[in-house]
Motif scaffolding. Structure first.
Motif, PDB file in Angstrom:
ATOM      1  N   ARG A 161      33.635 -15.478 143.909  1.00 52.22           N
ATOM      2  CA  ARG A 161      34.488 -16.617 144.393  1.00 52.22           C
ATOM      3  C   ARG A 161      34.493 -17.983 143.876  1.00 52.22           C
ATOM      4  NH1 ARG A 161      38.364 -14.999 148.052  1.00 52.22           N
ATOM      5  NH2 ARG A 161      37.879 -13.166 148.986  1.00 52.22           N
ATOM      6  N   PRO A 162      33.253 -18.616 143.861  1.00 52.91           N
ATOM      7  CA  PRO A 162      33.013 -19.847 143.551  1.00 52.91           C
ATOM      8  C   PRO A 162      33.597 -20.081 142.026  1.00 52.91           C
ATOM      9  CG  PRO A 162      31.092 -19.147 144.548  1.00 52.91           C
ATOM     10  CD  PRO A 162      32.204 -17.987 144.461  1.00 52.91           C
ATOM     11  N   ALA A 163      33.475 -19.036 141.131  1.00 52.13           N
ATOM     12  CA  ALA A 163      33.826 -19.203 139.613  1.00 52.13           C
ATOM     13  C   ALA A 163      35.478 -19.223 139.489  1.00 52.13           C
ATOM     14  CB  ALA A 163      33.247 -18.033 138.984  1.00 52.13           C
ATOM     15  N   ARG A 164      36.056 -18.583 140.539  1.00 51.48           N
ATOM     16  CA  ARG A 164      37.469 -18.601 140.617  1.00 51.48           C
ATOM     17  C   ARG A 164      38.105 -19.953 140.558  1.00 51.48           C
ATOM     18  NH1 ARG A 164      38.909 -13.694 144.922  1.00 51.48           N
ATOM     19  NH2 ARG A 164      37.553 -12.285 143.647  1.00 51.48           N
ATOM     20  N   ARG A 165      37.511 -20.725 141.494  1.00 52.67           N
ATOM     21  CA  ARG A 165      38.036 -22.193 141.703  1.00 52.67           C
ATOM     22  C   ARG A 165      38.090 -23.137 140.395  1.00 52.67           C
ATOM     23  NH1 ARG A 165      35.672 -23.083 147.086  1.00 52.67           N
ATOM     24  NH2 ARG A 165      34.625 -20.971 146.895  1.00 52.67           N
ATOM     25  N   ILE A 166      37.028 -22.639 139.548  1.00 50.38           N
ATOM     26  CA  ILE A 166      36.711 -23.648 138.496  1.00 50.38           C
ATOM     27  C   ILE A 166      37.680 -24.040 137.534  1.00 50.38           C
ATOM     28  CG2 ILE A 166      35.296 -23.926 136.350  1.00 50.38           C
ATOM     29  CD1 ILE A 166      33.077 -22.414 137.902  1.00 50.38           C
ATOM     30  N   ARG A 167      38.508 -22.916 137.313  1.00 52.78           N
ATOM     31  CA  ARG A 167      39.825 -23.149 136.296  1.00 52.78           C
ATOM     32  C   ARG A 167      40.943 -22.945 137.069  1.00 52.78           C
ATOM     33  NH1 ARG A 167      39.603 -26.106 132.159  1.00 52.78           N
ATOM     34  NH2 ARG A 167      41.076 -24.722 130.893  1.00 52.78           N
ATOM     35  N   ALA A 184      43.905 -25.610 136.087  1.00 54.21           N
ATOM     36  CA  ALA A 184      44.524 -25.510 134.643  1.00 54.21           C
ATOM     37  C   ALA A 184      45.258 -24.195 134.825  1.00 54.21           C
ATOM     38  CB  ALA A 184      43.475 -25.388 133.836  1.00 54.21           C
ATOM     39  N   CYS A 185      44.886 -23.272 135.364  1.00 49.27           N
ATOM     40  CA  CYS A 185      45.697 -21.879 135.126  1.00 49.27           C
ATOM     41  C   CYS A 185      47.129 -22.148 136.094  1.00 49.27           C
ATOM     42  CB  CYS A 185      45.098 -20.873 135.867  1.00 49.27           C
ATOM     43  SG  CYS A 185      45.879 -19.237 135.678  1.00 49.27           S
ATOM     44  N   GLU A 186      47.039 -23.036 137.032  1.00 50.07           N
ATOM     45  CA  GLU A 186      48.364 -23.193 137.794  1.00 50.07           C
ATOM     46  C   GLU A 186      49.195 -24.081 137.102  1.00 50.07           C
ATOM     47  OE1 GLU A 186      47.068 -24.955 141.358  1.00 50.07           O
ATOM     48  OE2 GLU A 186      46.863 -23.059 142.447  1.00 50.07           O
ATOM     49  N   GLY A 235      52.758 -22.880 135.953  1.00 53.06           N
ATOM     50  CA  GLY A 235      54.060 -23.497 136.299  1.00 53.06           C
ATOM     51  C   GLY A 235      54.746 -23.943 135.012  1.00 53.06           C
ATOM     52  N   THR A 236      54.214 -24.230 133.924  1.00 48.81           N
ATOM     53  CA  THR A 236      54.903 -24.465 132.619  1.00 48.81           C
ATOM     54  C   THR A 236      55.710 -23.339 132.035  1.00 48.81           C
ATOM     55  OG1 THR A 236      53.281 -26.136 131.951  1.00 48.81           O
ATOM     56  CG2 THR A 236      54.753 -25.306 130.105  1.00 48.81           C
ATOM     57  N   LEU A 237      55.096 -22.291 132.201  1.00 53.74           N
ATOM     58  CA  LEU A 237      55.623 -21.010 131.784  1.00 53.74           C
ATOM     59  C   LEU A 237      56.759 -20.506 132.683  1.00 53.74           C
ATOM     60  CD1 LEU A 237      55.672 -18.199 130.220  1.00 53.74           C
ATOM     61  CD2 LEU A 237      54.103 -17.160 132.111  1.00 53.74           C
ATOM     62  N   LEU A 238      56.779 -20.791 133.907  1.00 53.61           N
ATOM     63  CA  LEU A 238      57.873 -20.512 134.964  1.00 53.61           C
ATOM     64  C   LEU A 238      58.910 -21.355 134.713  1.00 53.61           C
ATOM     65  CD1 LEU A 238      56.170 -19.550 138.198  1.00 53.61           C
ATOM     66  CD2 LEU A 238      57.108 -17.892 136.528  1.00 53.61           C
ATOM     67  N   GLU A 239      58.800 -22.778 134.129  1.00 54.75           N
ATOM     68  CA  GLU A 239      59.784 -23.616 134.025  1.00 54.75           C
ATOM     69  C   GLU A 239      60.543 -23.293 132.849  1.00 54.75           C
ATOM     70  OE1 GLU A 239      57.961 -27.508 133.505  1.00 54.75           O
ATOM     71  OE2 GLU A 239      57.429 -27.551 135.466  1.00 54.75           O
ATOM     72  N   LYS A 240      59.775 -22.871 131.692  1.00 58.44           N
ATOM     73  CA  LYS A 240      60.334 -22.366 130.442  1.00 58.44           C
ATOM     74  C   LYS A 240      61.421 -21.061 130.534  1.00 58.44           C
ATOM     75  CE  LYS A 240      58.500 -25.146 127.523  1.00 58.44           C
ATOM     76  NZ  LYS A 240      59.161 -26.099 126.835  1.00 58.44           N
ATOM     77  N   LEU A 241      61.143 -20.189 131.403  1.00 58.29           N
ATOM     78  CA  LEU A 241      61.733 -19.174 131.888  1.00 58.29           C
ATOM     79  C   LEU A 241      63.010 -19.705 132.430  1.00 58.29           C
ATOM     80  CD1 LEU A 241      59.263 -16.579 132.954  1.00 58.29           C
ATOM     81  CD2 LEU A 241      60.532 -16.319 130.919  1.00 58.29           C
ATOM     82  N   GLU A 242      62.858 -20.695 133.397  1.00 57.82           N
ATOM     83  CA  GLU A 242      64.089 -21.092 134.321  1.00 57.82           C
ATOM     84  C   GLU A 242      64.928 -21.908 133.162  1.00 57.82           C
ATOM     85  OE1 GLU A 242      65.045 -24.337 137.699  1.00 57.82           O
ATOM     86  OE2 GLU A 242      63.051 -23.684 137.297  1.00 57.82           O
TER      87      GLU A 242
END
Length: 83
Positions: A43-49, A52-54, A58-65
């Motif tokens: 779990r602690p490693a999941r929060r590290i990046r 950046a992943c969000e 978000g950029t990917l979903l904007e491009k799809l829109e």
């Protein structure tokens, strides 16, 4: 090299080799064989990046829109970030 330095070096080398063998064995039995995926089991490693992943998702979903993909055909942002 002194005997003490040799024993310390041997100890650290043996410890690291054992750790690597156990890590590879864990990945092999889980059939993931991808070290990055195994790291994110903790779990602690999941929060590290996560932020950046969000941003990337978000950029990917904007491009799809922008390309006119309907919202019901787009994947959910939280599911993509978790993957």
């Amino acid at each position: 090299m002194t005997w003490t330095a040799f024993k310390e070096l041997s100890f650290y080398w043996t410890s690291w080799t054992l750790f690597e063998a156990l890590w590879i064995g864990m990945l092999w039995t889980s059939r993931s064989r991808v070290p990055g995926r195994a790291v994110y089991w903790f779990r602690p490693a999941r929060r590290i990046r996560r932020r950046a992943c969000e941003r990337r998702v978000g950029t990917l979903l904007e491009k799809l829109e922008q390309r006119g993909v309907p919202e019901q055909d787009r994947p959910d942002k939280d599911q993509l970030v978790d993957r």
